[in-house]
Design a protein around this motif. Sequence first.
Motif, PDB file in Angstrom:
ATOM      1  N   GLU A 126       0.896  -1.180   0.000  1.00 48.23           N
ATOM      2  CA  GLU A 126       0.000   0.000   0.000  1.00 48.23           C
ATOM      3  C   GLU A 126       0.926   1.219   0.000  1.00 48.23           C
ATOM      4  OE1 GLU A 126      -2.604  -0.161   3.457  1.00 48.23           O
ATOM      5  OE2 GLU A 126      -2.435   1.994   3.686  1.00 48.23           O
ATOM      6  N   GLU A 128       1.980   5.401  -0.510  1.00 48.72           N
ATOM      7  CA  GLU A 128       1.588   6.812  -0.488  1.00 48.72           C
ATOM      8  C   GLU A 128       2.584   7.631  -1.302  1.00 48.72           C
ATOM      9  OE1 GLU A 128      -0.505   6.826   3.935  1.00 48.72           O
ATOM     10  OE2 GLU A 128       1.623   7.275   3.790  1.00 48.72           O
ATOM     11  N   GLU A 174      -4.941  11.299   0.349  1.00 49.27           N
ATOM     12  CA  GLU A 174      -4.518  10.971   1.719  1.00 49.27           C
ATOM     13  C   GLU A 174      -4.515  12.218   2.596  1.00 49.27           C
ATOM     14  OE1 GLU A 174      -3.494   9.582   4.373  1.00 49.27           O
ATOM     15  OE2 GLU A 174      -3.395   7.424   4.017  1.00 49.27           O
ATOM     16  N   GLN A 179      -1.088  14.658  -1.181  1.00 48.95           N
ATOM     17  CA  GLN A 179      -0.767  13.243  -0.976  1.00 48.95           C
ATOM     18  C   GLN A 179      -1.906  12.328  -1.412  1.00 48.95           C
ATOM     19  OE1 GLN A 179      -0.286  11.850   3.114  1.00 48.95           O
ATOM     20  NE2 GLN A 179       1.528  10.680   2.516  1.00 48.95           N
ATOM     21  N   GLU A 181      -2.887   7.911  -2.204  1.00 48.47           N
ATOM     22  CA  GLU A 181      -2.499   6.546  -1.831  1.00 48.47           C
ATOM     23  C   GLU A 181      -3.093   5.573  -2.831  1.00 48.47           C
ATOM     24  OE1 GLU A 181      -2.797   5.152   2.348  1.00 48.47           O
ATOM     25  OE2 GLU A 181      -4.154   3.644   1.527  1.00 48.47           O
ATOM     26  N   THR A 225       3.801  15.530   6.338  1.00 44.13           N
ATOM     27  CA  THR A 225       3.320  14.149   6.457  1.00 44.13           C
ATOM     28  C   THR A 225       4.253  13.218   5.691  1.00 44.13           C
ATOM     29  OG1 THR A 225       1.095  15.057   6.489  1.00 44.13           O
ATOM     30  CG2 THR A 225       1.280  12.710   6.036  1.00 44.13           C
ATOM     31  N   GLY A 226       4.459  12.022   6.227  1.00 40.81           N
ATOM     32  CA  GLY A 226       5.330  11.059   5.553  1.00 40.81           C
ATOM     33  C   GLY A 226       4.591  10.246   4.503  1.00 40.81           C
ATOM     34  N   ASN A 227       5.367   9.717   3.557  1.00 42.31           N
ATOM     35  CA  ASN A 227       4.839   8.753   2.591  1.00 42.31           C
ATOM     36  C   ASN A 227       5.265   7.355   3.035  1.00 42.31           C
ATOM     37  OD1 ASN A 227       3.605  10.470   0.630  1.00 42.31           O
ATOM     38  ND2 ASN A 227       5.651  10.997  -0.137  1.00 42.31           N
ATOM     39  N   GLY A 228       4.324   6.597   3.533  1.00 41.16           N
ATOM     40  CA  GLY A 228       4.640   5.236   3.968  1.00 41.16           C
ATOM     41  C   GLY A 228       4.420   4.238   2.857  1.00 41.16           C
ATOM     42  N   HIS A 230       3.175   0.456   3.178  1.00 40.98           N
ATOM     43  CA  HIS A 230       2.744  -0.546   4.153  1.00 40.98           C
ATOM     44  C   HIS A 230       2.619  -1.884   3.444  1.00 40.98           C
ATOM     45  CE1 HIS A 230       0.714   3.096   6.327  1.00 40.98           C
ATOM     46  NE2 HIS A 230       2.009   3.087   6.472  1.00 40.98           N
ATOM     47  N   ARG A 284      10.459  10.525   9.066  1.00 46.11           N
ATOM     48  CA  ARG A 284       9.089   9.975   8.988  1.00 46.11           C
ATOM     49  C   ARG A 284       8.753   9.149  10.225  1.00 46.11           C
ATOM     50  NH1 ARG A 284       7.769   4.596   6.919  1.00 46.11           N
ATOM     51  NH2 ARG A 284       5.565   4.403   7.340  1.00 46.11           N
ATOM     52  N   TRP A 290       1.457   8.687  12.634  1.00 43.61           N
ATOM     53  CA  TRP A 290       0.860   7.410  12.254  1.00 43.61           C
ATOM     54  C   TRP A 290       1.903   6.505  11.597  1.00 43.61           C
ATOM     55  CZ3 TRP A 290      -4.958   7.371  10.563  1.00 43.61           C
ATOM     56  CH2 TRP A 290      -5.723   7.921  11.585  1.00 43.61           C
ATOM     57  N   ALA A 291       3.128   6.755  12.007  1.00 43.47           N
ATOM     58  CA  ALA A 291       4.229   5.903  11.566  1.00 43.47           C
ATOM     59  C   ALA A 291       4.824   5.289  12.830  1.00 43.47           C
ATOM     60  CB  ALA A 291       5.264   6.727  10.822  1.00 43.47           C
ATOM     61  N   ARG A 302      -2.164   2.087  14.528  1.00 42.64           N
ATOM     62  CA  ARG A 302      -1.427   2.611  13.373  1.00 42.64           C
ATOM     63  C   ARG A 302      -0.046   3.151  13.731  1.00 42.64           C
ATOM     64  NH1 ARG A 302      -6.581   2.896  11.963  1.00 42.64           N
ATOM     65  NH2 ARG A 302      -7.142   2.106   9.905  1.00 42.64           N
ATOM     66  N   ARG A 328       4.584  -1.686   8.869  1.00 46.15           N
ATOM     67  CA  ARG A 328       4.459  -0.247   8.594  1.00 46.15           C
ATOM     68  C   ARG A 328       5.793   0.504   8.611  1.00 46.15           C
ATOM     69  NH1 ARG A 328      -0.883   1.677   9.072  1.00 46.15           N
ATOM     70  NH2 ARG A 328      -0.193   3.726   9.797  1.00 46.15           N
TER      71      ARG A 328
HETATM   72  N1  GLU Z   1       1.462   8.525   6.224  1.00 45.82           N
HETATM   73  C1  GLU Z   1       1.628   7.512   7.247  1.00 45.82           C
HETATM   74  C2  GLU Z   1       3.008   6.862   7.096  1.00 45.82           C
HETATM   75  O1  GLU Z   1       3.938   7.573   6.872  1.00 45.82           O
HETATM   76  C3  GLU Z   1       0.541   6.457   7.214  1.00 45.82           C
HETATM   77  C4  GLU Z   1      -0.861   6.946   7.312  1.00 45.82           C
HETATM   78  C5  GLU Z   1      -1.850   5.792   7.206  1.00 45.82           C
HETATM   79  O2  GLU Z   1      -2.105   5.106   8.211  1.00 45.82           O
HETATM   80  O3  GLU Z   1      -2.290   5.515   6.090  1.00 45.82           O
HETATM   81  O4  GLU Z   1       3.174   5.698   7.177  1.00 45.82           O
END
Ligand code: GLU
Length: 435
Positions: A126, A128, A174, A179, A181, A225-228, A230, A284, A290-291, A302, A328
């Motif tokens: 998944e 972002e 997002e 952002q 996803e 905000t970070g781009n994760g 997952h 991040r 949420w990381a 999360r 994550r």
């Molecule tokens: N942007 C968050 C990250 O850097 C995740 C946000 C989410 O739970 O989708 O992982």
Amino acid sequence: MIREPLVFVATCEIAGRVRGKGFPLKDLKSRMKSGVGWVPTNTMISCFGPIADTPFGATGDLILVPDESTRVEVDFGDGTAAERWFLGDIRLTDGSPWECCPRHFLKRALAELDEVAGLQLYSSFEQEFMLESVEDRPGAPYSLDAWRRQGSFGETFIAAMRAAGVEPDSFLPEYGARQYEVTCAPALGVTAADDAIKVREMARATANRCANRATFSPILDPNGTGNGVHIHFSFRDRAGRPATHDPAGIAGLTTTAAHFMAGIIAHMPAITAVTAPSTVSYVRLRPNRWAPTFAYLADRDREASLRVCPVLSLPGVDAGKSYNVEFRVCDAAASPYLALGALVHAGVDGIRRKLPLTPASGVAAMSDEAREATGIRPLPRTLGKALDALEHDAAAKEWFGTTYLDAYLRHKRAEIRMLDGLDEAEQCRRYGASY
Ligand code: GLU
Ligand code: MG
């Protein structure tokens, strides 16, 4: 203008950039066997371009051989050259795998999972990313307005993914500025990592054709905000039956799946060096994003490194089939082959050693003392610390082998030196320009 169709064959090595070489389509048949020439030092090309250090020097010859199953042939119908490429394996000139081939690193891990537990991995990335030319407006998170502002990017992107052989699942605006996803259907084994690369590249290819740019860099602004990335995963047995869920098991997992998760937690500091492999990955991985910041598994949390995803209790939903866990700690600076490979190698070690799993809950509210008392360790706070953990993890040495581990550490330590003295905002800018 006259034109002749070309094909590209690519790999995704330590830098997480997709690199390779092209040739005329009319030579495809012979190239499926002989591939294109590749050299060991290519794996030392940093994400910024220059090679700062290499154990391989200027010597050695390899071949990068396309894998038929990865074929991408996407004509955007706008007169631009089709995206026509394959992902491939790096081999020695006698056709045997090169010890530093990232796809081989993952294949070895998957073979061990099959050998040790009779299991296959089913997974999905998944991802972002940010779309540079979309206008950011207040109140944008998940808004229909932000969804609309990407114009026709989304529809073209989803069509391109499907044409590239990846089944789209969702596309959404997002939380962060500009952002978005994207998620896709899970796939077995190496295909899931191939698909993750295809998804990133179809986003880039689509943006390129819409006068836009998609960036998957872990974080673009230290205060943003970070781009994760997952990684959702579950298991299938050799007959293809779901093998992750046991309603009576710890965290709803089968005994083997629980050992697998415990293996990941035990090796988390080392794995982090592979799945979060840029200096800004650690910007991040900070609280309130949420990381994850600690190494634990929890249900529906999360900020957990491993999140047990909810299963809908609706009529017709088969919990056994949809039960999955999400890792994550990953971002798109990582090669999907190395990230997934590191997870599986660590999980297999957990199965071999029958490591016990202790799920956590309410971690965010715990005091430092309470967390320590329950054995929950923090993730490394910098890439340098993560690399030290990788270097000193005896099992990780086995997963990589001496040559590959040395190359990995040298590559990443040289990358840290390249950023020496730059503040976080400038580091974010450098990575943002690359990924
Ligand atoms: N942007 C968050 C990250 O850097 C995740 C946000 C989410 O739970 O989708 O992982
Ligand atoms: Mg998200």
